[in-house]
Design a protein around this motif. Structure first.
Motif, PDB file in Angstrom:
ATOM      1  N   PHE A  72     -46.578 -36.850  49.921  1.00  0.00           N
ATOM      2  CA  PHE A  72     -47.084 -38.203  49.721  1.00  0.00           C
ATOM      3  C   PHE A  72     -48.495 -38.186  49.135  1.00  0.00           C
ATOM      4  CE2 PHE A  72     -48.871 -42.287  51.378  1.00  0.00           C
ATOM      5  CZ  PHE A  72     -48.009 -43.139  50.709  1.00  0.00           C
ATOM      6  N   GLY A  73     -49.308 -37.250  49.575  1.00  0.00           N
ATOM      7  CA  GLY A  73     -50.660 -37.131  49.035  1.00  0.00           C
ATOM      8  C   GLY A  73     -50.668 -36.753  47.571  1.00  0.00           C
ATOM      9  N   ILE A  74     -49.726 -35.889  47.171  1.00  0.00           N
ATOM     10  CA  ILE A  74     -49.610 -35.517  45.757  1.00  0.00           C
ATOM     11  C   ILE A  74     -49.184 -36.720  44.925  1.00  0.00           C
ATOM     12  CG2 ILE A  74     -48.258 -34.134  44.124  1.00  0.00           C
ATOM     13  CD1 ILE A  74     -48.191 -31.913  46.208  1.00  0.00           C
ATOM     14  N   ALA A  75     -48.292 -37.519  45.476  1.00  0.00           N
ATOM     15  CA  ALA A  75     -47.768 -38.659  44.724  1.00  0.00           C
ATOM     16  C   ALA A  75     -48.775 -39.791  44.608  1.00  0.00           C
ATOM     17  CB  ALA A  75     -46.476 -39.165  45.384  1.00  0.00           C
ATOM     18  N   TYR A  76     -49.463 -40.123  45.693  1.00  0.00           N
ATOM     19  CA  TYR A  76     -50.234 -41.369  45.721  1.00  0.00           C
ATOM     20  C   TYR A  76     -51.713 -41.196  46.039  1.00  0.00           C
ATOM     21  CZ  TYR A  76     -45.795 -43.691  45.237  1.00  0.00           C
ATOM     22  OH  TYR A  76     -44.585 -44.108  44.751  1.00  0.00           O
ATOM     23  N   GLY A  77     -52.204 -39.958  46.046  1.00  0.00           N
ATOM     24  CA  GLY A  77     -53.641 -39.765  46.177  1.00  0.00           C
ATOM     25  C   GLY A  77     -54.354 -40.142  44.886  1.00  0.00           C
ATOM     26  N   VAL A  78     -55.647 -39.930  44.856  1.00  0.00           N
ATOM     27  CA  VAL A  78     -56.420 -40.223  43.650  1.00  0.00           C
ATOM     28  C   VAL A  78     -56.017 -39.228  42.574  1.00  0.00           C
ATOM     29  CG1 VAL A  78     -58.717 -40.430  42.641  1.00  0.00           C
ATOM     30  CG2 VAL A  78     -58.324 -41.139  45.009  1.00  0.00           C
ATOM     31  N   SER A  79     -55.399 -39.717  41.517  1.00  0.00           N
ATOM     32  CA  SER A  79     -54.762 -38.850  40.524  1.00  0.00           C
ATOM     33  C   SER A  79     -55.644 -38.630  39.312  1.00  0.00           C
ATOM     34  CB  SER A  79     -53.428 -39.471  40.087  1.00  0.00           C
ATOM     35  OG  SER A  79     -52.819 -38.708  39.066  1.00  0.00           O
ATOM     36  N   GLY A  81     -54.075 -38.068  36.652  1.00  0.00           N
ATOM     37  CA  GLY A  81     -53.039 -38.361  35.673  1.00  0.00           C
ATOM     38  C   GLY A  81     -51.814 -37.496  35.842  1.00  0.00           C
ATOM     39  N   TRP A  82     -52.040 -36.279  36.377  1.00  0.00           N
ATOM     40  CA  TRP A  82     -50.944 -35.319  36.525  1.00  0.00           C
ATOM     41  C   TRP A  82     -50.746 -34.854  37.966  1.00  0.00           C
ATOM     42  CZ3 TRP A  82     -47.838 -34.006  32.436  1.00  0.00           C
ATOM     43  CH2 TRP A  82     -48.284 -34.407  31.175  1.00  0.00           C
ATOM     44  N   PHE A  83     -51.829 -34.904  38.747  1.00  0.00           N
ATOM     45  CA  PHE A  83     -51.766 -34.330  40.086  1.00  0.00           C
ATOM     46  C   PHE A  83     -52.778 -35.022  40.976  1.00  0.00           C
ATOM     47  CE2 PHE A  83     -53.081 -31.234  43.304  1.00  0.00           C
ATOM     48  CZ  PHE A  83     -51.852 -30.796  43.781  1.00  0.00           C
ATOM     49  N   ALA A  84     -52.446 -35.081  42.265  1.00  0.00           N
ATOM     50  CA  ALA A  84     -53.381 -35.620  43.252  1.00  0.00           C
ATOM     51  C   ALA A  84     -53.181 -34.865  44.547  1.00  0.00           C
ATOM     52  CB  ALA A  84     -53.141 -37.109  43.473  1.00  0.00           C
ATOM     53  N   PHE A  85     -54.180 -34.908  45.386  1.00  0.00           N
ATOM     54  CA  PHE A  85     -54.019 -34.347  46.718  1.00  0.00           C
ATOM     55  C   PHE A  85     -54.998 -35.032  47.657  1.00  0.00           C
ATOM     56  CE2 PHE A  85     -54.747 -31.394  50.221  1.00  0.00           C
ATOM     57  CZ  PHE A  85     -53.439 -31.211  50.629  1.00  0.00           C
ATOM     58  N   ASP A  86     -54.445 -35.605  48.715  1.00  0.00           N
ATOM     59  CA  ASP A  86     -55.275 -36.325  49.674  1.00  0.00           C
ATOM     60  C   ASP A  86     -54.581 -36.284  51.023  1.00  0.00           C
ATOM     61  OD1 ASP A  86     -56.781 -38.038  51.190  1.00  0.00           O
ATOM     62  OD2 ASP A  86     -56.968 -39.574  49.642  1.00  0.00           O
ATOM     63  N   THR A  87     -55.085 -35.485  51.932  1.00  0.00           N
ATOM     64  CA  THR A  87     -54.439 -35.354  53.242  1.00  0.00           C
ATOM     65  C   THR A  87     -54.647 -36.595  54.096  1.00  0.00           C
ATOM     66  OG1 THR A  87     -56.447 -34.260  54.079  1.00  0.00           O
ATOM     67  CG2 THR A  87     -54.665 -32.851  53.281  1.00  0.00           C
ATOM     68  N   TRP A 151     -46.731 -39.215  38.283  1.00  0.00           N
ATOM     69  CA  TRP A 151     -46.782 -39.544  36.862  1.00  0.00           C
ATOM     70  C   TRP A 151     -46.317 -40.973  36.593  1.00  0.00           C
ATOM     71  CZ3 TRP A 151     -43.650 -34.587  35.249  1.00  0.00           C
ATOM     72  CH2 TRP A 151     -44.400 -33.456  35.567  1.00  0.00           C
ATOM     73  N   ILE A 152     -45.322 -41.423  37.354  1.00  0.00           N
ATOM     74  CA  ILE A 152     -44.670 -42.698  37.056  1.00  0.00           C
ATOM     75  C   ILE A 152     -45.246 -43.863  37.845  1.00  0.00           C
ATOM     76  CG2 ILE A 152     -42.463 -43.945  37.217  1.00  0.00           C
ATOM     77  CD1 ILE A 152     -41.093 -41.234  36.667  1.00  0.00           C
ATOM     78  N   TRP A 153     -45.498 -43.648  39.146  1.00  0.00           N
ATOM     79  CA  TRP A 153     -45.827 -44.776  40.029  1.00  0.00           C
ATOM     80  C   TRP A 153     -47.263 -44.781  40.532  1.00  0.00           C
ATOM     81  CZ3 TRP A 153     -40.652 -43.420  42.731  1.00  0.00           C
ATOM     82  CH2 TRP A 153     -39.607 -44.032  42.036  1.00  0.00           C
ATOM     83  N   ASN A 154     -47.964 -43.676  40.420  1.00  0.00           N
ATOM     84  CA  ASN A 154     -49.387 -43.697  40.766  1.00  0.00           C
ATOM     85  C   ASN A 154     -50.120 -44.518  39.704  1.00  0.00           C
ATOM     86  OD1 ASN A 154     -52.275 -42.773  40.889  1.00  0.00           O
ATOM     87  ND2 ASN A 154     -51.460 -41.482  42.515  1.00  0.00           N
ATOM     88  N   TRP A 158     -50.044 -40.420  34.230  1.00  0.00           N
ATOM     89  CA  TRP A 158     -50.095 -40.435  32.767  1.00  0.00           C
ATOM     90  C   TRP A 158     -48.981 -41.279  32.153  1.00  0.00           C
ATOM     91  CZ3 TRP A 158     -46.444 -38.287  29.329  1.00  0.00           C
ATOM     92  CH2 TRP A 158     -45.451 -37.494  29.900  1.00  0.00           C
ATOM     93  N   LEU A 159     -47.830 -41.304  32.777  1.00  0.00           N
ATOM     94  CA  LEU A 159     -46.763 -42.158  32.263  1.00  0.00           C
ATOM     95  C   LEU A 159     -47.007 -43.622  32.602  1.00  0.00           C
ATOM     96  CD1 LEU A 159     -43.553 -40.003  32.886  1.00  0.00           C
ATOM     97  CD2 LEU A 159     -44.468 -40.752  30.674  1.00  0.00           C
ATOM     98  N   ALA A 160     -47.520 -43.875  33.797  1.00  0.00           N
ATOM     99  CA  ALA A 160     -47.841 -45.255  34.183  1.00  0.00           C
ATOM    100  C   ALA A 160     -48.845 -45.865  33.208  1.00  0.00           C
ATOM    101  CB  ALA A 160     -48.397 -45.285  35.606  1.00  0.00           C
ATOM    102  N   LEU A 161     -49.836 -45.078  32.811  1.00  0.00           N
ATOM    103  CA  LEU A 161     -50.857 -45.575  31.888  1.00  0.00           C
ATOM    104  C   LEU A 161     -50.307 -45.807  30.486  1.00  0.00           C
ATOM    105  CD1 LEU A 161     -53.904 -43.359  32.972  1.00  0.00           C
ATOM    106  CD2 LEU A 161     -53.491 -45.772  33.510  1.00  0.00           C
TER     107      LEU A 161
END
Length: 416
Positions: A72-79, A81-87, A151-154, A158-161
């Motif tokens: 979940f942190g990878i998907a919706y953390g501060v991205s 554009g390609w990756f995020a991580f937030d525990t 990529w899509i929903w954050n 990059w795709l969302a943008l």
């Protein structure tokens, strides 16, 4: 003062209504796993039915924990554009304008993650080692699916943008699961006896078609939580919810009908197993664009999907890729088609509605990248595991059935 109190009360009421709506849809989505279990168990032989149940339990338990701990942190953390991580993601502002708690948002997103991996379980049925599958579940739900979701929903993906439209996952859930299933099936190889000495496919009948049908009805029902629930709130979204629900039904019904007619005229009789997959193909195909296409377009998308699924199943079989439940054709092929269909049929921006090619090219780019990413990473992971811990059960275990050897039980015990 009275106006302030009234405003606070209205805000709480809105949050309460949205919370009930999202909770209900999340529960319905979670129940779709029962559909996957019954559908896939019915499509395989009786001697492997319980191994399917075990794999779906692993999807939920192993996949759910992996998605909670890291995914979940990878998907919706501060991205970036390609990756995020937030525990600490459950306490953060996700930038999505949610009116429900982050924890509830996590739970509904969990349903999408485990749905994606459940696509793979059917394609590897009757021949994959249980613990090797569990390892892949953890990697898929902890890293692979979350990256696509990022990529899509954050908001910063990059795709969302770029304006990529995948309302509820023709690409993010179904294409990624379908192309992972394709790679896994290739590395595993076909079941014993699937292809004759002449190379022609040999039919291996499913053991319980009514069970598979019940599973498909559960999935069909669940899709009305899956798609409408992605509004993430009821207040102010009643028109969108109606649009999404209507399009979802129209495409699914059209998919089933088109498969019925196609198989009747091709084979001289209706293929009910293919019709089941035709309904699911329509559902998969409409999932990306159910928020932006009109009802007539939804019908056409479903009709095309219902034909494509049969064509894809036959083609996949001919090139000696063994997929016992048709997961690659239903989810991979129609996830690809449904995502691209947005660029063709979207009422605002679609090619057929005077929007030019910009949206179409974005949709094609996104789904092709996601499909290639999923296929490549899965192929590498499966190949590494194949050369190290092994991914396929022994010949004797496959012949006897995974249920009896690995679990010591049978789906249908006999009594004297």
């Amino acid at each position: 003062m009275q106006e302030l109190v009234t405003t606070i009360e209205q805000s709480e009421l809105i949050s309460a209504i949205d919370t009930v709506w999202v909770s209900l849809c999340a529960a319905i989505i979670f129940f779709m796993e029962a559909g996957f279990a019954l559908l896939e168990a019915g499509f395989v032989r009786a001697k492997n039915a319980m191994s399917i149940i075990a794999k779906v339990i692993m999807d939920i338990a192993f996949g759910g924990l992996a998605f909670y701990i890291v995914g979940f942190g990878i998907a919706y953390g501060v991205s970036n554009g390609w990756f995020a991580f937030d525990t600490g993601i459950t306490d953060a502002d996700l930038g999505l304008g949610l009116r429900v708690s982050n924890k509830l948002f996590w739970f509904i997103q969990l349903g999408f993650a485990i749905a994606a991996i459940s696509i793979v379980s059917g394609a590897v049925a009757e021949r994959m080692k249980v613990w090797a599958y569990a390892i892949f579940v953890v990697i898929f739900c902890g890293i692979m699916y979350p990256l696509a979701a990022n990529w899509i929903w954050n908001p910063n993906g990059w795709l969302a943008l770029r304006g990529f439209n995948d309302f509820e996952g023709s690409a993010a859930v179904h294409a990624i699961g379908g192309f992972a299933a394709l790679a896994a099936a290739i590395v595993l190889g076909p079941r014993l006896g699937k292809y004759g000495q002449d190379g022609e496919p040999v039919a291996i009948p499913c053991h319980n078609l009514p069970l598979a049908a019940v599973g498909s009805f559960i999935l069909w029902f669940g899709w009305f939580g899956f798609n409408p629930g992605s509004t993430l709130g009821a207040v102010g979204n009643w028109e969108l919810i109606g649009t999404v629900a209507t399009n979802t039904f129209l495409a699914s019904a059209a998919g089933g009908i088109s498969t019925m007619f196609y198989t009747y005229f091709k084979y001289g009789q209706i293929d009910i197993t293919m019709t089941i997959n035709g309904v699911l193909a329509g559902l998969v195909a409409i999932t990306a664009g159910c928020n932006v296409v009109g009802p007539d377009a939804a019908l056409l998308i479903g009709i095309i999907a219902g034909v494509m699924v049969d064509v894809a199943v036959i083609l996949i079989d001919k090139i000696k890729i063994d997929d016992p439940v048709g997961a690659i054709a239903v989810h991979g092929v129609n996830g690809l088609f449904g995502t691209i269909a947005v660029g063709l049929f979207a009422s605002d921006g679609g090619l057929f509605f005077g929007g030019g090619t910009a949206l179409l090219l974005t949709q094609c780019l996104g789904v092709l990248v996601i499909g290639a990413f999923s296929f490549t990473i899965t192929y590498v992971i499966m190949t590494v595991m194949k050369k190290t811990i092994g991914i396929r059960v022994s010949r004797s275990e496959e012949t006897a059935g995974i249920d009896a050897v690995s679990f010591g039980v049978e789906a249908y015990a006999t009594f004297e």
